[in-house]
Design an enzyme around this catalytic site. Structure first.
Site, mmCIF file in Angstrom:
data_model
loop_
_atom_site.group_PDB
_atom_site.id
_atom_site.type_symbol
_atom_site.label_atom_id
_atom_site.label_comp_id
_atom_site.label_asym_id
_atom_site.label_seq_id
_atom_site.Cartn_x
_atom_site.Cartn_y
_atom_site.Cartn_z
ATOM 1 N N LYS A 1 48.610 56.896 48.123
ATOM 2 C CA LYS A 1 47.973 57.973 47.798
ATOM 3 C C LYS A 1 48.468 59.350 47.610
ATOM 4 O O LYS A 1 48.871 59.704 48.612
ATOM 5 C CB LYS A 1 46.281 57.356 47.623
ATOM 6 C CG LYS A 1 45.397 56.344 48.374
ATOM 7 C CD LYS A 1 45.045 56.069 47.250
ATOM 8 C CE LYS A 1 44.177 54.650 47.185
ATOM 9 N NZ LYS A 1 44.197 53.759 45.411
ATOM 10 N N HIS B 1 45.482 41.013 41.920
ATOM 11 C CA HIS B 1 45.985 40.954 40.872
ATOM 12 C C HIS B 1 47.393 41.048 40.361
ATOM 13 O O HIS B 1 48.377 41.087 39.123
ATOM 14 C CB HIS B 1 44.799 42.335 40.413
ATOM 15 C CG HIS B 1 45.716 43.497 40.656
ATOM 16 N ND1 HIS B 1 45.164 44.564 41.803
ATOM 17 C CD2 HIS B 1 46.482 44.066 39.708
ATOM 18 C CE1 HIS B 1 45.930 45.031 42.273
ATOM 19 N NE2 HIS B 1 46.108 45.623 40.890
ATOM 20 N N ARG C 1 22.844 43.484 39.599
ATOM 21 C CA ARG C 1 21.410 43.920 40.713
ATOM 22 C C ARG C 1 20.695 44.437 39.349
ATOM 23 O O ARG C 1 19.487 44.504 38.660
ATOM 24 C CB ARG C 1 21.350 44.980 41.882
ATOM 25 C CG ARG C 1 20.439 43.712 42.472
ATOM 26 C CD ARG C 1 19.861 45.313 43.367
ATOM 27 N NE ARG C 1 21.491 44.894 44.114
ATOM 28 C CZ ARG C 1 21.940 45.403 45.344
ATOM 29 N NH1 ARG C 1 20.898 45.210 46.527
ATOM 30 N NH2 ARG C 1 23.054 45.545 46.325
ATOM 31 N N ASP D 1 44.337 47.873 52.350
ATOM 32 C CA ASP D 1 44.122 47.996 50.547
ATOM 33 C C ASP D 1 44.769 47.314 50.038
ATOM 34 O O ASP D 1 44.920 46.905 49.017
ATOM 35 C CB ASP D 1 43.472 49.102 50.429
ATOM 36 C CG ASP D 1 43.104 49.413 48.837
ATOM 37 O OD1 ASP D 1 42.600 48.570 48.425
ATOM 38 O OD2 ASP D 1 43.931 51.193 48.149
ATOM 39 N N LYS E 1 38.948 40.898 46.293
ATOM 40 C CA LYS E 1 38.999 41.661 46.874
ATOM 41 C C LYS E 1 38.132 42.035 47.379
ATOM 42 O O LYS E 1 37.856 43.218 46.282
ATOM 43 C CB LYS E 1 40.670 42.162 47.382
ATOM 44 C CG LYS E 1 41.109 43.310 46.885
ATOM 45 C CD LYS E 1 42.310 43.502 46.886
ATOM 46 C CE LYS E 1 41.844 44.855 48.068
ATOM 47 N NZ LYS E 1 42.252 46.118 47.254
ATOM 48 N N LYS F 1 50.570 40.350 37.700
ATOM 49 C CA LYS F 1 51.585 41.166 36.164
ATOM 50 C C LYS F 1 52.639 40.941 36.250
ATOM 51 O O LYS F 1 53.110 39.772 36.904
ATOM 52 C CB LYS F 1 51.604 42.487 37.845
ATOM 53 C CG LYS F 1 50.814 44.058 37.773
ATOM 54 C CD LYS F 1 50.984 44.504 38.763
ATOM 55 C CE LYS F 1 49.768 44.638 39.505
ATOM 56 N NZ LYS F 1 49.193 46.768 38.208
ATOM 57 N N HIS G 1 48.796 42.563 48.263
ATOM 58 C CA HIS G 1 49.240 43.279 46.935
ATOM 59 C C HIS G 1 50.917 43.609 47.878
ATOM 60 O O HIS G 1 51.969 42.757 47.429
ATOM 61 C CB HIS G 1 49.383 44.636 46.324
ATOM 62 C CG HIS G 1 48.372 44.528 45.874
ATOM 63 N ND1 HIS G 1 47.322 44.083 45.327
ATOM 64 C CD2 HIS G 1 47.352 45.771 46.397
ATOM 65 C CE1 HIS G 1 46.409 43.801 45.046
ATOM 66 N NE2 HIS G 1 46.081 44.876 45.827
HETATM 67 C C1 BG6 Z 1 43.719 48.064 44.448
HETATM 68 C C2 BG6 Z 1 43.902 48.457 45.246
HETATM 69 O O1 BG6 Z 1 44.145 46.593 44.711
HETATM 70 O O2 BG6 Z 1 45.296 48.214 43.794
HETATM 71 C C3 BG6 Z 1 43.292 50.571 44.820
HETATM 72 O O3 BG6 Z 1 42.724 49.064 45.784
HETATM 73 C C4 BG6 Z 1 44.770 50.699 44.049
HETATM 74 O O4 BG6 Z 1 43.244 51.220 45.871
HETATM 75 C C5 BG6 Z 1 45.049 49.140 42.972
HETATM 76 O O5 BG6 Z 1 45.136 51.557 43.673
HETATM 77 C C6 BG6 Z 1 46.432 49.468 42.258
HETATM 78 O O6 BG6 Z 1 46.863 48.822 41.642
HETATM 79 P P1 BG6 Z 1 47.215 48.930 40.289
HETATM 80 O O7 BG6 Z 1 47.419 47.908 39.613
HETATM 81 O O8 BG6 Z 1 47.125 49.946 39.389
HETATM 82 O O9 BG6 Z 1 49.032 48.773 40.927
#
Ligand code: BG6
Length: 513
Positions: A362, A206, A80, A263, A176, A210, A268
């Site tokens: 966290k 993602h 934007r 999340d 996401k 890795k 993941h």
């Molecule tokens: C993201 C989450 O998908 O992955 C985050 O939204 C998280 O909350 C992150 O911190 C962790 O990714 P990585 O690669 O740092 O383990």
């Protein structure tokens, strides 16, 4: 010869008749379309966002510096913000200086020259025509990367389709969050699939980018020794921990609506679980790998009351630094979980009776992602006496920050054994950094962006996987709501609420720390 697939009304793209074709895919209706081409245009939505600054631009620049991007590729950025090409290049330069190590910035000037920018408010359909002109006519094809607020998904897809940016030689990557539950993810998936067939949709997780996550497949399926033992007869339980030291960061709005379950677990952690638990795929390709993963995801047993623990951090200290509590960071009370532990079960032949303990949170004491495969004890010990106490073998797969694989083995303690043979568990350890000192360690998005540009879906999540993931997660949330479960508090810098420790200890299992 190309046979353009029948496009949904009004969606036939401007790239439908390019002459360069490598592979075609047949459909039951006899229609055929191209699946393999290397895009020479990349269109980034959300280009001024956090993901773009920290990951996408650095990844693309690093790939370019190593000659891994097609020299013809042009990158069109959109968001934007009211910037022009030069304004965006300045933004990109600052991002690269901040987030890409100096030794990987060799080709930065060339890379910056590839960037162009078109401001766009995705809610204004008329803006897409200007965007399409900016994209121009690719020779080979276009890859789009969508990393925008979920509310913009549908108008963006509509705008793309109406402006001819969803044609046969266009593929789309989706970052996401793709919904907050099964129903909302179906709405998004339906909207996307109205304009793109599944073969051209690349849903990003993602973690699959890795290196060590991919190495899980090599470990399991390129070695003979693990697979015969990889089942309920020989494995007692599996643990998957993804712990983070960070708190809310700057993601107040998003995280409080999401929570740790959506999340981290929905995507993941379930992908990690699927890779650990799946049957050997026939070959390493998108269809076969994803077919096996989805079977595992569909075999997840609905979680019972008492098999989950949720938590929310309160003020504490991490690495000697005082950190505020979640509610302080947020500025209000909230019942969002920042920690979750789950005892999961996979109802199939291979895994019957083997619990998978998952935990993520966290503000835990250290950042680590690891998978622990705990083998069963030997059936009978031939070594009598207390000093011969046996510890069952354990395989620890460290995904991050360090990439290593440790197998604990029993060994004889050197000595004359006058009181019986003394045994002790010792680690057989492989550090990937030492074993492969040469190859560059890469950002996960480098791999994923390149796969998107070149058209390999193996490391992207298929719609049936996402939906199976949501189905299991939704049932957990429904259970929480039914029980009116509130997260237990834990001190920042601890391993979560004590109930999470009890969840495993009830079964005689200790979390690996
Ligand atoms: C993201 C989450 O998908 O992955 C985050 O939204 C998280 O909350 C992150 O911190 C962790 O990714 P990585 O690669 O740092 O383990």
């Amino acid at each position: 010869m190309l046979h353009p697939r029948a496009d949904p009304e009004g969606m036939s793209g401007r790239y439908a008749h390019s002459q360069s074709c490598e592979e075609e895919r047949g459909f039951p209706d006899g229609k055929v379309f191209v699946t393999k081409f290397t895009s020479d245009r990349l269109l980034l939505f959300g280009a001024t966002g956090d993901l773009s600054r920290r990951m996408l631009l650095p990844s693309l620049c690093a790939l370019d510096a190593e000659g891994l991007l097609d020299p013809k590729i042009e990158i069109i950025a959109t968001a934007r913000s009211d910037l022009d090409d030069q304004g965006f290049r300045n933004f990109a330069r600052e991002s690269l200086e901040q987030f890409l190590p100096a030794n990987r910035r060799g080709g930065m000037a060339t890379f910056l020259n590839r960037l162009r920018y078109q401001p766009l408010d995705a809610n204004q359909p008329e803006g897409f025509e200007a965007l399409a002109s900016k994209v121009g006519t690719p020779q080979e094809g276009l890859s789009i990367f969508l990393s925008t607020a979920p509310s913009l998904f549908e108008p963006t897809i509509r705008g793309l389709a109406q402006s001819g940016l969803a044609g046969e030689r266009v593929r789309i990557g989706l970052e996401k969050p793709l919904g907050i539950d099964l129903a909302s993810s179906k709405v998004i998936n339906d909207a996307v699939s109205a304009a793109f067939p599944e073969e051209r949709i690349y849903r990003i997780d993602h973690y699959l980018g890795k290196e060590t996550v991919q190495n899980l497949l090599a470990l399991r399926f390129a070695n003979l020794m693990f697979e015969p033992l990889w089942n309920a007869a020989h494995i007692d339980h599996v643990q998957i921990t993804v712990s983070e030291t960070v708190g809310l960061e700057s993601r107040v709005g998003y995280y409080d609506d999401s929570g740790a379950l959506r999340d981290m677990v929905q995507n993941h952690m379930l992908q990690l679980l699927a890779l650990v638990a799946m049957e050997p795929p026939v070959s390493y390709d998108a269809t076969n790998v994803r077919d096996e993963k989805v079977k595992v995801l569909r075999s997840l047993r609905p979680v019972k009351t008492g098999e989950t623990v949720t938590g929310q951090y309160r003020a504490g200290a991490i690495g000697g630094q005082a950190v505020p509590g979640y509610d302080d960071e947020l500025g209000k009370d909230s019942d969002t979980e920042t920690f979750v532990a789950i005892k999961a079960h996979i109802d199939n032949w291979r895994w019957q009776g083997v619990p998978f303990y998952l935990r993520t949170g966290k503000r835990l004491p250290r950042r680590t992602t690891e998978i622990i495969v705990q083998f069963r004890p030997v059936p009978h010990s031939i070594f009598p006496g207390r000093s011969a106490k046996m510890a069952p073998n354990r395989l620890v797969i460290g995904i991050q920050p360090s990439e290593n694989i440790t197998l604990s083995l029993m060994a004889k303690v050197p000595g004359l054994d006058r009181d019986g043979v003394a045994l002790r568990a010792i680690p057989l350890e492989i550090s990937m950094a030492d074993a492969f000192a040469g190859p560059q360690r890469r950002i996960a998005y480098e791999r994923l962006l390149l796969d998107l540009i070149e058209g390999d879906q193996t490391l992207f999540v298929r719609r049936d996987e996402v939906e199976a993931q949501w189905e299991w997660i939704d049932a957990i949330r429904a259970g929480w709501e039914e029980q009116q479960l509130e997260p237990k508090t834990y001190t920042a810098g601890s391993w979560g609420p004590s109930a999470a420790i009890a969840l495993a200890e009830r079964d005689g299992v200790t979390w690996h720390e």
